[in-house]
Design an enzyme around this catalytic site. Structure first.
Site, short mmCIF file in Angstrom:
data_model
loop_
_atom_site.label_atom_id
_atom_site.label_comp_id
_atom_site.label_asym_id
_atom_site.label_seq_id
_atom_site.Cartn_x
_atom_site.Cartn_y
_atom_site.Cartn_z
CB SER A 22 -0.96 0.01 1.20
OG SER A 22 -0.23 -0.12 2.41
CG HIS A 155 -42.15 22.62 -10.90
ND1 HIS A 155 -42.36 21.32 -10.47
CD2 HIS A 155 -42.82 23.42 -10.04
CE1 HIS A 155 -43.15 21.35 -9.41
NE2 HIS A 155 -43.44 22.61 -9.12
CB SER A 276 -14.34 24.51 -28.88
OG SER A 276 -14.38 23.61 -29.98
CE LYS A 282 -19.46 25.82 -27.35
NZ LYS A 282 -19.35 24.35 -27.36
CD GLU A 289 -19.53 21.47 -19.24
OE1 GLU A 289 -19.51 20.40 -19.86
OE2 GLU A 289 -19.16 22.54 -19.73
#
Ligand code: ARG
Length: 458
Positions: A22, A155, A276, A282, A289
């Site tokens: 470990s 909602h 992007s 972009k 995210e």
């Protein structure tokens, strides 16, 4: 040869070594292991199991090992199964024969549990501090857009206007609860297992209370079996982080929405957005995210540990070695998210005119007209029905609610409610979303934050 090879005739198979070592991940604990060993050495000295000179030599040796590891100069030997064995092996090389005394009245079982509790205590403090910084970032954003407002949604449909500060404080309250929870967990984790030995304590005259004090633990364990097998503090920490992660995920989702062209409520700074590889126009909210995405593994780490613990017989079982990677991962990932999200909020510009236009949607005034009818003596259910009919008319005719209200004899006097921002000012009840109520809320939030700050640093 491992430090425990005495009773074996053949060396361990490589396949078992690869499965069971470990060091590759618990090297993270080196600092906490050495702290535990310092206290243990002092405990052995005061129990008369080490002379003053021996203890002094062991302590300076432990410091030398700490520095080797910190400087990246420490060389792992093939036989170092985990960080605890590696440190003892190196300390023995450096200190000579007295090194062979350091593990007196100690097992790796209480040693590992001690190091892990020390690590967890520090990690909880570190995370709580970062959460408070994120709350500070939300507060700054509220302060610098003090009059901004937006629709409050249910909602995901526009419902009633809310001050931006009110919206941001909603997140802040959840985060303050997270801080409280992290500190509660730290309090329960703050018990020393050192001196429990392998499972049943020792015949040697050690004093666990003394080593507990030296390590700043609130108290020493009461039951040696519980001390070496209890991982509740890891499970609680993973839960606290998972729930915090869920809160951060919801905030991330909201930033994704707000920064979309469809909402247009906010823009993140260039330093907190990504481009992007293909589409030149972009500007992506990856930070938000990832705040959303990381929550999956945080929940997974909690689940992983709970399943590991389930069904383990008392006391230590090697399964418990599986507690570390989920813990280290959750601590590290949530710290990354917290730091990035605080920066993202600090880089954010809120588009108050766009948000206000959405919140000044005439339909959001419907409830205020109904409440004025109630003030004039109409039962609420009838007032609801009356305004509902006006809304229906407006929708069918494709006109605004203000137009229908102006044309209705019984409602025309409420036309002034459609002035921009007036529905917001009417949100006056305690804890409501209007300016007066939010000013009072802010004082409560400040008091809660002051308390949280002082608990974290206590
Ligand atoms: N690396 C192990 C762990 O983290 C050390 C404990 C091993 N103890 C033992 N009795 N074999 O759990």
């Amino acid at each position: 040869m491992t430090l425990w090879a005495g009773r074996f005739e053949t060396p361990m198979a490589q396949a078992l070594w690869d499965l069971s070592e470990s060091y590759s991940f618990d090297v993270t604990l080196y600092e906490h292991d050495i702290r535990g060993s310092h206290a243990h050495v002092e405990g052995l000295r005061s129990a008369g199991l080490l002379s003053d000179d021996e203890a002094r030599l062991l302590r300076s040796t432990l410091e030398a090992v700490r520095e080797e590891i910190a400087r990246g100069e420490f060389v792992r030997h093939d036989s170092d199964e985990d960080i605890h064995m590696a440190i003892e092996r190196r300390a023995t090389e450096l200190a000579g024969p007295v090194g062979a005394k350091i593990h007196t009245a100690r097992s790796r079982n209480d040693q590992v549990a001690t190091a892990l509790r020390l690590f967890t205590r520090d990690a909880l403090t570190g995370i709580a501090t970062r959460v408070l910084d994120l709350v500070a970032a939300l507060r700054e954003l509220a302060d610098s857009n003090a009059t901004a407002y937006l629709p409050g949604y249910t909602h995901l449909q526009r419902a009633q206007p809310v001050l931006l500060a009110h919206h941001l404080y909603a997140h802040a309250w959840a985060l303050v609860r997270d801080v409280e929870r992290l500190v509660d967990t730290r309090e329960r984790a703050n018990v020393s297992p050192l001196g429990a030995g392998a499972v049943a304590g020792t015949s040697l005259p050690i004093d666990p209370d003394r080593t507990a004090r030296l390590l700043g633990f609130r108290e020493a364990f009461a039951n040696s079996m519980d001390a070496v097998s209890d991982r509740d503090f890891v499970a609680e920490t993973l839960f606290d982080i998972a729930l915090l992660g869920v809160h951060l995920s919801r905030m991330g989702e909201e930033l994704v929405l707000w920064t979309s062209a469809e909402f247009g409520f906010a823009a993140l700074g260039d330093d907190f957005t990504t481009g992007s590889s293909m589409l030149p126009q972009k500007k992506n909210s990856d930070v938000a995210e990832l705040a959303r995405g990381k929550s999956g593994r945080l929940v997974g780490n909690l689940t992983s540990l709970l399943v590991t613990l389930k069904g383990l017989p008392l006391t230590y079982n090697r399964d418990l070695q599986e507690d570390k990677e989920p813990l280290f991962d959750s601590v590290r990932q949530v710290e990354l998210v917290l730091r990035a999200l605080a920066g993202a909020y600090r880089s954010l510009s809120f588009n108050a005119p766009v948000a206000a236009r959405a919140a000044d949607d005439e339909f959001l005034v419907a409830i205020d007209i109904a409440e004025r009818l109630v003030e004039a003596g109409m039962p609420f259910r009838r007032a609801h029905e009356r305004v509902g009919r006006a809304v229906g008319d407006a929708v069918r005719r494709g006109v605004g609610l203000a137009t229908v209200v102006a044309e209705s004899e019984d409602l025309a006097l409420y036309g002034e409610l459609f002035e921009a921002g007036s529905a917001l000012d009417l949100r006056t009840s305690p804890g409501a979303s209007g300016p007066a109520a939010v000013a009072a809320q802010r004082e409560r939030l400040d008091a809660a934050l002051a308390r949280a700050h002082s608990r974290v640093s206590a």
